[in-house]
Design an enzyme around this catalytic site. Structure first.
Site, mmCIF file in Angstrom:
data_model
loop_
_atom_site.group_PDB
_atom_site.id
_atom_site.type_symbol
_atom_site.label_atom_id
_atom_site.label_comp_id
_atom_site.label_asym_id
_atom_site.label_seq_id
_atom_site.Cartn_x
_atom_site.Cartn_y
_atom_site.Cartn_z
ATOM 1 C CD GLU A 126 28.077 50.618 40.456
ATOM 2 O OE1 GLU A 126 29.104 51.219 40.804
ATOM 3 O OE2 GLU A 126 27.090 50.490 41.196
ATOM 4 C CG ASN A 160 24.197 44.726 38.616
ATOM 5 O OD1 ASN A 160 22.998 44.692 38.318
ATOM 6 N ND2 ASN A 160 24.628 45.058 39.824
ATOM 7 C CG HIS A 162 20.310 51.791 43.803
ATOM 8 N ND1 HIS A 162 19.899 51.117 44.928
ATOM 9 C CD2 HIS A 162 21.385 51.110 43.333
ATOM 10 C CE1 HIS A 162 20.709 50.081 45.145
ATOM 11 N NE2 HIS A 162 21.613 50.054 44.182
ATOM 12 C CD GLU A 189 22.934 46.698 43.242
ATOM 13 O OE1 GLU A 189 23.090 47.811 43.762
ATOM 14 O OE2 GLU A 189 23.864 46.060 42.722
ATOM 15 C CG ASP A 204 17.262 51.471 46.961
ATOM 16 O OD1 ASP A 204 17.417 51.961 45.832
ATOM 17 O OD2 ASP A 204 18.176 51.446 47.811
#
Ligand code: XIL
Length: 571
Positions: A173, A222, A263, A291, A293
């Site tokens: 990030e 990432n 996400h 990651e 979701d």
């Protein structure tokens, strides 16, 4: 819908299987008293293993934390997934909270159990601005000390896990959200403690340290929101430059891969995900979804139709992932079952709290079949309304009578759990502009938040050519005015000629806006993409409620594909 049948048979199986498989019953059934029949945990029986389903595509991953190793959760994990990421245990504050005192025991225990189960391990994360102790890079630290801390942490950790992890999120990030000038990646960097202490060079430094310490591990950058075109472009520029400048660090370019956290939400546009994937792949690096979701529903409640929609997002995403599979190393989900997820209240995973497969699971397992069976719910039809011809005064205290005949539009579909401020609006048009009059009721009237979108305010979204694009073009715009009459805009082509007024009465307020057309010559019958949103602040300041007219995706601020339709009618 096949899904209902599958779910039903899975449920029956769970109820019936334990009855059939107690050892006494088994003995009566087949006369074999000695063999203990295997009781398969819920979440395994009767459904395909995801790692087998995707064995020719990419690794399938999920996260581990302490409870992940409990039964039957770990059985489900092992059945579907062949690679794990530690949810928190390998982050800087878990491994070196005090300078020089590395605490590996917990992470080691997890890695050992994962490897013993025949799964691979991915490392997350060597450098980040969150979950990192402040001694590493506090404000005022000398540059050299910060570099030493960064290099020492990275090398010690990467060496420690060398041979046990296949890849690392080296840096997490580092790029800011929706950077305005993404071509300039340095200007797009998040102002993190590492950046402030060291400058943009910290990125090359951390990757080189990781490569030196573990030359075999694949090294990743990432980040989240990489479906945002601007953020993706900044990441692309950064990785491109770093790899061009470091083409041979231990036999290959410095950065091996880009991790798209993923996400996502119901409103996420899979085409945006695909175009970022393509952009990254063009750099010659591998990509992983790290990651994944998809939030749906609220407060731990997922209605049947929300569950189906969530499945569709997963299905559309996996269609994309399969298409680009030769360049995708791994797809990792951020959570096994909803109740364990970091976003538990938004029900974002494939399994429910009883480890039962949700529609989302079937969307992943067979995207084409799922989309075929559930297509009818895709592309919900946009609402339509009319604007009448007329030119009102821009006056909110005593609105012009020109509005009187215009049809009323209800802004009352809530996007957050809290149902706060809502209202109605009317629209007029002339050759020059659209005019919007909105009445809001039930507001707490707070503008304390530094984020304009969190203040009590009305937003108008306009897509002049009704092009329904997944990002803003010159004809698109977001116009916001708060109850105190303060304007804030997101309009690529500029906001020349915008006028507005606001007026408050108790917990209600009225706003009026003039929004000039920038790219079209409107005439009777023209269809314009259009939507309205009311942001409701709480008494403490942050936004607690969002009401909209048509677009419930929460994406209208950057994506016009979900807007409603406004027909420019005669008087
Ligand atoms: C989250 C964990 O899931 C939570 O348990 C923790 O409290 C906060 O961090 N991006 C990342 C992950 O890279 O490390 C974050 O994980 C989620 C967002």
């Amino acid at each position: 819908m096949t899904l209902g049948k599958k779910t039903l048979s899975a449920v029956l199986f769970v109820i019936i299987l334990p009855l059939l498989s107690c050892s006494a019953c088994a003995g009566k059934r087949d006369g074999n008293q000695t063999r203990e029949p295997e009781i398969m945990p819920a979440g395994i029986e009767n459904i395909p293993s995801l790692q087998e389903t995707f064995q020719n595509y990419f690794l399938m991953g999920n996260i581990v934390s302490g409870p992940a190793f409990e039964s039957p959760r770990f059985d489900v994990l092992k059945y579907h997934f062949n690679i794990a990421t530690a949810e928190n245990a390998m982050k800087p504050d878990s491994l070196q909270r005090e300078k020089g005192a590395f605490t590996f025991a917990q992470a080691d225990g997890m890695v050992d159990r994962v490897l013993a189960a025949g799964m691979k391990m991915h490392g997350h994360t060597l450098a980040w601005h969150q979950q990192s102790p402040s001694w590493m890079n506090y404000e005022g630290i000398g540059r050299q000390e910060a570099v030493d801390n960064l290099v020492n942490h990275t090398k010690t950790v990467a060496e420690h896990f060398r041979g046990r992890v296949v890849s690392w999120d080296v840096l997490n990030e580092a790029i800011g959200d929706n950077p305005p000038n993404p071509q300039d990646w340095r200007a797009s960097l998040r102002q993190t403690p590492w950046y402030k202490a060291i400058g943009a060079e910290y990125i090359g430094i951390v990757f080189r340290a990781a490569r030196e310490a573990d030359p075999e591990a694949r090294l990743y950058y990432n980040d989240y929101n990489l479906d945002n075109k601007n953020k993706a472009l900044a990441v692309y520029q950064m990785v491109k430059e770093l790899n061009e400048q470091n083409p041979d660090v231990g036999g290959r370019p410095l950065i091996d891969g880009i991790g798209m956290q993923g996400h996502y939400r119901i409103g996420t546009n899979p085409e945006d995900v695909a175009s970022s994937l393509e952009r990254f792949i063009s750099l010659g690096v591998e990509v992983s979804v790290t990651e994944l979701d998809v939030q749906a529903g609220a407060e731990g409640v997922l209605s049947e139709s929300q569950a189906v929609d969530q499945g569709l997002v997963y299905a559309q995403l996996f269609k994309v992932f399969k298409e680009y599979a030769p360049h995708i190393a791994r797809v990792t989900f951020w959570g096994l079952e909803d109740s364990m997820s970091w976003r538990a209240v938004q029900n974002p995973t494939l399994f429910d709290k009883n480890l039962q497969a949700k529609p989302a699971f079937y969307g992943v397992a067979d995207p084409d079949a799922y989309i075929r069976d559930n297509k009818k719910t895709v592309n919900k039809e946009a609402k339509r309304t009319k604007a009448l011809y007329g030119t009102p005064r821009i006056d909110a205290a005593a609105p012009d009578p020109a509005w009187d005949k215009a049809p009323e539009i209800a802004i009352d579909q809530y996007l957050m759990a809290w149902q706060g401020a809502k209202g109605t609006a009317k629209v007029l048009w002339d050759r020059e502009a659209l005019y919007v009059l909105a009445n809001v009721e039930g507001a707490e009237l707070n503008k304390a938040s530094p984020n304009a979108y969190e203040q009590d305010s009305v937003e108008v979204f306009v897509d002049e050519n009704n092009g329904k694009t997944s990002y803003y073009e010159e004809d698109d715009g977001q116009y916001r005015i708060n109850f105190a009459g303060e304007q804030s805009f997101n309009v690529p082509a500029g906001t020349e000629g915008v006028e507005s007024a606001a007026s408050v009465r108790g917990a209600s307020y009225t706003v009026v806006m003039k929004i000039p057309f920038k790219t079209i010559r409107p005439e009777k019958g023209t269809l314009v993409g259009f939507d309205l949103q009311i942001n409701g602040a709480s008494v403490r300041g942050p936004r607690q409620s969002i009401a909209v007219w048509n677009d419930t995706s929460g994406e209208s601020y950057r994506n016009t594909s979900g807007l409603g339709i406004l027909e420019l009618a005669a008087e």
